[in-house]
Write a protein that holds these residues in place. Structure first.
Motif, PDB file in Angstrom:
ATOM      1  N   ASP A  48      43.177  76.473  92.446  1.00 18.93           N
ATOM      2  CA  ASP A  48      42.243  75.139  92.890  1.00 18.93           C
ATOM      3  C   ASP A  48      42.848  76.175  94.854  1.00 18.93           C
ATOM      4  OD1 ASP A  48      40.201  73.869  93.463  1.00 18.93           O
ATOM      5  OD2 ASP A  48      40.839  72.524  92.164  1.00 18.93           O
ATOM      6  N   VAL A  52      39.622  79.162  91.852  1.00 14.62           N
ATOM      7  CA  VAL A  52      38.501  78.395  91.925  1.00 14.62           C
ATOM      8  C   VAL A  52      38.416  77.556  93.417  1.00 14.62           C
ATOM      9  CG1 VAL A  52      37.957  75.657  90.869  1.00 14.62           C
ATOM     10  CG2 VAL A  52      39.460  77.306  89.655  1.00 14.62           C
ATOM     11  N   GLU A 100      37.852  71.397  86.515  1.00 14.11           N
ATOM     12  CA  GLU A 100      38.078  72.551  86.717  1.00 14.11           C
ATOM     13  C   GLU A 100      38.488  73.481  86.468  1.00 14.11           C
ATOM     14  OE1 GLU A 100      35.018  76.351  86.812  1.00 14.11           O
ATOM     15  OE2 GLU A 100      34.065  73.533  87.243  1.00 14.11           O
ATOM     16  N   THR A 140      40.321  76.233  83.610  1.00 14.66           N
ATOM     17  CA  THR A 140      39.902  77.218  83.895  1.00 14.66           C
ATOM     18  C   THR A 140      41.963  77.335  83.078  1.00 14.66           C
ATOM     19  OG1 THR A 140      38.943  77.076  86.011  1.00 14.66           O
ATOM     20  CG2 THR A 140      40.057  79.294  85.647  1.00 14.66           C
TER      21      THR A 140
END
Length: 449
Positions: free
Chosen positions: A175, A199, A221, A225
């Motif tokens: 991320d 991400v 998120e 993921t």
């Protein structure tokens, strides 16, 4: 007390208190402090960064100092390149995890580490007295620096068992938080043969994905993921890529304290009798763990500058903050999100266990933090009132109220935003929840008086 430098560099709202005129004059002071070039300049993905870079470079050139621009790079990349490529110093243009409207400047010394608190005061004194180098007939020049990212990634790879990591074909979720690690962390994962899932991978100064600071509340998120792709781990970086928060293979987000304990255990296994430096607001388990490996812990005030600058003279192997800032002395004595990822992969490569199992083997710890809006003028009243109520507290940095060795609360003003941060540790989750509830209310009550 520094007037302009906060916990980590100089920051402000661009074009309000952090104006181009201010940046010009402060750069004159920084250039006078450095005395000579070349100076390496880098910046994060904020919308105001390129224009600030032009002001910084032209100002340095105006007093005869050469500089090279690395472009968008993570802060630790700039710092490592300063050290490795032989620069006289560096200036990173970033406001780290602050909201998009902020920006800032952070000087690094020739050793690749943020300048000391004492040197910050030297720069401020030059700025206030306007005692900078006067106009020179020998103008400096500005060129590009193309080597910074490669030097940085190769430096990281050299500190871990890269061949073993490559053989494991790890699945990693990154991320990138629309931040600066987007230019380096995915390339590092390719270098060591990891399959990556990205991400918030596009650099965007508005940080539209989840904001510039990774917190347990905004990493759903990342967690999702990791689970969807059966990944070995996930990692989230802040805006300038020096801090990192991990997610285990089951989608659980780790506190910075927990991941630091895990990495410290891994590093000390092969390097006993070492030194660890951390801040007053980190959990107490680090002392317990260090003792198992004949190692010692030094505590500092809060702030990466405090930890980094303590690591240098003591030759400490490890440094960390509870916010996900981890420092590996063999690489560089600064927070480094990508180096931290490499160390976690090194740990997993050497272990037969998934990350969640490694975490379950740690001693239990219950730490948390929160923040309360508080204008700077209300801070003295708050600290003084708490000191009156708890006279035996540590007031070296805000106030740390020790109930006993495993239960404490620390309250200190942020050096970057108009808030106070409240940290706590307790022997159980229930006790921790009670402590935080009690002290958040106490802080709000005192401020509102």
């Amino acid at each position: 007390m520094a007037k302009f430098f906060g916990t980590n560099g100089i920051r402000g709202v661009f074009d309000e208190d952090f104006t181009l005129d201010f940046i010009h004059d402060m750069t004159l002071a920084i250039g006078t402090y450095f005395e000579k070039g070349p100076i390496l300049i880098g910046y994060d993905g904020r919308n105001s960064s390129p224009i600030i870079c032009k002001v910084v470079t032209s100002t340095l050139n105006s007093i005869g100092i050469d500089c090279n621009v690395a472009g968008i790079v993570p802060t630790p990349c700039l710092e490592f390149a300063v050290k490795k490529l032989g620069y006289s110093g560096g200036i990173m243009i970033t406001a780290s995890h602050n909201p998009p409207q902020y920006n800032g400047i952070k000087p690094a010394a020739s050793d690749g580490v943020e300048i000391s608190r004492e040197d910050e005061l030297v720069i401020e004194d030059i700025y206030i007295k306007k005692n900078w180098i006067k106009n020179s007939t020998n103008w400096g020049t500005t060129k590009k620096e193309e080597r910074a990212i490669d030097v940085y990634l190769n430096g990281i790879a050299s500190q871990v068992n890269s061949k073993l990591i490559e053989s494991k074909h790890f699945k990693v979720v990154l991320d990138l938080g629309n931040g600066a690690q987007a230019v380096s962390a995915p390339d590092f994962c390719k270098l060591i043969n990891c399959e990556t899932f990205l991400v918030n991978e596009n650099i965007d100064g508005a940080f539209p994905g989840r904001g510039s600071e990774p917190t347990p509340q905004n990493l759903s998120e990342l967690s999702k993921t990791v689970i969807q792709n059966n990944a070995d781990l996930g990692i989230a970086f802040d805006g300038d890529g020096d801090r990192s928060i991990f997610c285990d293979n089951k989608g659980n987000i780790l506190t910075g304290d927990k991941s630091a304990l895990l990495l410290t255990k891994h590093i000390l296994t092969n390097n006993p009798n070492s030194l660890v430096v951390t801040c007053l607001n980190s959990g107490s388990n680090i002392e317990v763990l260090a003792e198992q490996f004949g190692s010692k812990v030094i505590r500092t005030k809060v702030g990466s500058v405090e930890v980094s600058r303590k690591m240098v003279p003591t030759d400490a192997l490890i440094g960390f903050e509870e916010n996900g800032g981890f420092m590996f002395g063999k690489h560089n004595q600064v927070r480094d999100g990508c180096m931290t990822l490499a160390l976690m992969l090194d740990l997993l490569a050497a272990s037969s266990n998934p990350l969640s199992d490694e975490i379950s083997n740690l001693p239990p710890s219950f730490t948390t933090k929160d923040k309360v809006s508080c204008s700077p003028e209300n801070v003295p009243k708050l600290i003084s009132s708490l000191k009156d109520e708890f006279p035996n507290s540590d007031t070296s940095d805000g106030i740390k109220i020790n109930i006993d060795s495993r239960n404490w609360v620390m309250i200190r003003p942020s050096g970057t935003e108009p808030i106070v941060r409240v940290y706590a540790e307790a022997q159980s989750q229930e006790k921790l929840d009670d402590l935080m509830s009690e002290y958040l209310q106490k802080v709000k009550t005192i401020i509102s008086r």
